[in-house]
Design a protein around this motif. Structure first.
Motif, mmCIF file in Angstrom:
data_model
loop_
_atom_site.group_PDB
_atom_site.id
_atom_site.type_symbol
_atom_site.label_atom_id
_atom_site.label_comp_id
_atom_site.label_asym_id
_atom_site.label_seq_id
_atom_site.Cartn_x
_atom_site.Cartn_y
_atom_site.Cartn_z
ATOM 1 N N ASP A 120 -8.749 -1.673 -0.797
ATOM 2 C CA ASP A 120 -8.425 -1.045 -2.212
ATOM 3 C C ASP A 120 -7.057 -0.018 -1.915
ATOM 4 O O ASP A 120 -7.123 0.274 -0.755
ATOM 5 N N THR A 121 -6.448 0.150 -2.929
ATOM 6 C CA THR A 121 -5.350 1.027 -2.886
ATOM 7 C C THR A 121 -4.709 1.551 -4.243
ATOM 8 O O THR A 121 -5.773 1.312 -5.308
ATOM 9 N N ARG A 122 -3.885 2.306 -4.393
ATOM 10 C CA ARG A 122 -3.327 2.493 -5.720
ATOM 11 C C ARG A 122 -1.914 2.043 -5.865
ATOM 12 O O ARG A 122 -1.192 1.651 -5.111
ATOM 13 N N ALA A 149 -8.757 4.411 -6.381
ATOM 14 C CA ALA A 149 -8.080 3.101 -6.485
ATOM 15 C C ALA A 149 -8.039 2.512 -7.868
ATOM 16 O O ALA A 149 -8.856 2.947 -8.582
#
Length: 157
Positions: A120-122, A149
């Motif tokens: 997961d990330t932005r 996220a």
């Protein structure tokens, strides 16, 4: 990247290793700067034991005697793993270090007999997302409760 430059090497380390603790602190500091709403105390960090072999590990990329990148892999289920805490020292960005780290983490996942990697990330972290996409990761529905996220990705191995 098929072969490491002669002065680079990768090495596994535990989450409580001093090198890892320093690099993760630098990573979290950078996230707080890039994303003022980021609060590592609310980001539900994994337990250090999540990265104890054989359920996971950190990987460090070294250039000679200097640690220049780190990332982690932890087992989510018998055949699914999750990438965490991927970070490259700013002075080393743009030189293929992230590719080296990602490849080492994928090899570790194969050794752990995982068939899928997730992360997961932005969306704000465009460079990281570009790396993941170029490595074969695709967007998937949310699979965790990480409030920071806004993009979840997966890759079959």
């Amino acid at each position: 990247m098929s072969e490491l430059p002669s002065d680079w090497r990768t090495e596994r380390r535990g989450a409580t290793d001093p090198v890892i603790e320093r690099m993760v602190a630098d990573y979290l500091s950078e996230l707080r700067t890039a994303m003022p709403d980021f609060d590592p105390t609310r980001a539900a960090p994994p337990s250090p034991s999540d990265f104890d072999w054989p359920n996971g590990s950190f990987v460090v990329v070294w250039a000679d005697s200097d640690p220049i990148a780190c990332g982690a892999l932890r087992r989510l289920s018998s055949d699914v793993g999750e990438l965490r805490r991927m970070w490259v020292e700013p002075a080393w960005r743009g030189r293929g270090v992230a590719w080296t780290l990602l490849h080492a983490l994928e090899e570790l996942a194969k050794e752990m007999q995982l068939s899928e990697l997730r992360l997961d990330t932005r969306r704000k972290l465009e460079t990281a997302i570009a790396l993941y996409r170029s490595a074969g990761f695709v967007e998937v529905p949310c699979y965790n409760d990480n409030e920071f996220a806004d993009i979840w990705m997966s890759k079959p191995l």
